[in-house]
Design a protein around this motif. Structure first.
Motif, PDB file in Angstrom:
ATOM      1  N   SER A 170      46.216 -58.743   0.536  1.00 24.68           N
ATOM      2  CA  SER A 170      46.496 -57.480  -0.171  1.00 24.68           C
ATOM      3  C   SER A 170      48.007 -57.245  -0.289  1.00 24.68           C
ATOM      4  CB  SER A 170      45.807 -56.303   0.523  1.00 24.68           C
ATOM      5  OG  SER A 170      46.184 -56.229   1.887  1.00 24.68           O
ATOM      6  N   ALA A 225      40.704 -61.042 -10.814  1.00 29.72           N
ATOM      7  CA  ALA A 225      40.142 -61.187  -9.473  1.00 29.72           C
ATOM      8  C   ALA A 225      38.783 -61.857  -9.606  1.00 29.72           C
ATOM      9  CB  ALA A 225      40.026 -59.835  -8.791  1.00 29.72           C
ATOM     10  N   THR A 229      43.436 -63.867  -8.121  1.00 35.07           N
ATOM     11  CA  THR A 229      43.053 -63.787  -6.711  1.00 35.07           C
ATOM     12  C   THR A 229      41.556 -63.993  -6.560  1.00 35.07           C
ATOM     13  OG1 THR A 229      43.410 -62.517  -4.675  1.00 35.07           O
ATOM     14  CG2 THR A 229      42.640 -61.286  -6.584  1.00 35.07           C
ATOM     15  N   GLY A 240      42.379 -62.087  -1.561  1.00 39.73           N
ATOM     16  CA  GLY A 240      43.232 -60.943  -1.893  1.00 39.73           C
ATOM     17  C   GLY A 240      42.783 -59.666  -1.210  1.00 39.73           C
ATOM     18  N   SER A 241      41.575 -59.664  -0.681  1.00 38.55           N
ATOM     19  CA  SER A 241      41.031 -58.496   0.010  1.00 38.55           C
ATOM     20  C   SER A 241      41.468 -58.415   1.465  1.00 38.55           C
ATOM     21  CB  SER A 241      39.502 -58.591  -0.027  1.00 38.55           C
ATOM     22  OG  SER A 241      39.101 -59.903   0.348  1.00 38.55           O
ATOM     23  N   CYS A 299      41.118 -55.460  -5.715  1.00 42.31           N
ATOM     24  CA  CYS A 299      42.265 -56.369  -5.851  1.00 42.31           C
ATOM     25  C   CYS A 299      42.976 -56.138  -7.189  1.00 42.31           C
ATOM     26  CB  CYS A 299      41.817 -57.833  -5.757  1.00 42.31           C
ATOM     27  SG  CYS A 299      41.312 -58.320  -4.108  1.00 42.31           S
TER      28      CYS A 299
END
Ligand SMILES: NC(=O)c1ccc[n+]([C@@H]2O[C@H](COP(=O)([O-])OP(=O)(O)OC[C@H]3O[C@@H](n4cnc5c(N)ncnc54)[C@H](OP(=O)(O)O)[C@@H]3O)[C@@H](O)[C@H]2O)c1
Length: 322
Positions: free
Chosen positions: A151, A185, A166, A145-146, A177
């Protein structure tokens, strides 16, 4: 014009090259900024060659201003500000783009920042929504997710009303996130992702997984899928060839889809862009979707931009400024 070319030993050099000319159905864009993608790093290393007929200059997305129209283009005007999905050619001052791959830059969105969107949003949309069939009743797991794609995927999935889980490498990245809209996250460096997902879903699993790991993530991903779950593979960061437990997949009536965006025919890419324009682009108006920009680097320092990505120093996107 000036463009980044790859010379011996994967070195990058800013060189004078001929200006591109827009062919029929294309427009010429004067680049305001270029989004850097992991695929560019792979292309520089010779592992992701451009499709036949495509510029051998790297760069899958830009923002800029329309400088000229090719034959038959009526839907756009010179001077309009656009974001563009490319098969290549973005690490340059000018790029020719099929008109079907242009998106307007909404009022209120900075022209430079718009370069962070086309590849990330089109990839996330095509795979989460079009292939993965994500709905507001679903729980989704977005791996990485980073990242640039990740993102955007978190924001899109959250805006659709899905429950978003995520993964990210480290507690600070996981926290960011959550700020983007993830409900949970997981720090994949410190936590067991499968266990955390099982706990968060009471053992049910997730309906959709957006995967960038490939072979190395396959056993865990199949375990984390819910009944009727969809695993959508868009990256092979942990290998291309793995072992698949088809029995478990059958028991879950689950499916695996794998796709790249760049290699698709023009009309398919235009269809993705049109759907993004209609259904995802309006989310920019109220901030439910926004570009996530980590660094802005001069085009001449493209090698430094790649180093940032390779060293895991980027959250979201790096932009190159010509
Ligand atoms: N199929 C397509 O059409 C398409 C289009 C665009 C991109 N892609 C692929 O999608 C992937 C992401 O692209 P990008 O440009 O967004 O790259 P990026 O910005 O470099 O993001 C890579 C992400 O992978 C994460 N990651 C690395 N190892 C991981 C692990 N073991 N577990 C979970 N996450 C891990 C990183 O997390 P941390 O940095 O937090 O460690 C980071 O978020 C790449 O593999 C790229 O090739 C595919």
């Amino acid at each position: 014009m000036r463009a980044i070319t790859v010379i011996a030993d994967q070195e990058l050099e800013l060189a004078d090259v001929p200006d591109p000319t827009p062919g029929p159905g294309e427009v010429l864009v004067r680049v305001a900024a270029t989004g850097v993608n992991r695929a560019d790093v792979l292309q520089r290393a010779g592992h992701y060659p451009p499709p036949p007929g495509t510029s051998d200059v790297m760069g899958l997305e830009v923002s800029g201003t329309i400088a000229a129209l090719g034959e038959g283009v009526t839907a756009w005007r010179e001077g309009e500000q656009v974001a563009a999905l490319l098969a290549g050619g973005g690490y340059a001052e000018l790029v020719a783009v099929p008109a079907g791959q242009l998106l307007p830059v909404p009022a209120g969105l900075d022209l430079v920042d718009a370069a962070a969107l086309p590849e990330a949003v089109c990839t996330a949309w095509a795979n989460l929504v079009q292939s993965g069939g994500l709905t507001n009743a679903d729980t989704v797991l977005v791996h990485g997710g980073s990242g640039g794609v990740g993102s955007a995927a978190i924001q899109l999935a959250a805006a659709l009303g899905a429950r978003v889980l995520t993964t990210a490498g480290g507690p600070e990245r996981a926290a960011r996130c959550r700020e983007l809209g993830a409900d949970l996250a997981i720090d994949y460096r410190a936590q067991d992702v499968v266990e955390e997902v099982e706990r968060a879903t009471d053992g049910r699993g997730v309906d959709v997984i957006l995967d960038v790991l490939g072979a190395g993530g396959l056993p865990g991903n199949v375990r984390m899928l819910a009944t009727n779950g969809r695993l959508v593979v868009i990256g092979t960061q942990k290998g291309r060839k793995g072992e698949l437990d088809l029995g478990l997949l059958m028991t879950k009536r689950a499916s695996i889809h794998a796709a790249t965006l760049r290699a698709r025919p023009l009309e398919e890419k235009a269809a993705v862009v049109a759907d993004v324009r209609e259904r995802a682009w309006p989310l920019l108006d109220d901030g439910r979707l926004r570009p996530v920009i980590s660094h802005r680097v001069p085009l001449a320092e493209a090698a430094r931009a790649h180093e940032l990505l390779e060293n895991g120093q980027v959250f979201g996107k790096v932009l190159l400024l010509p």
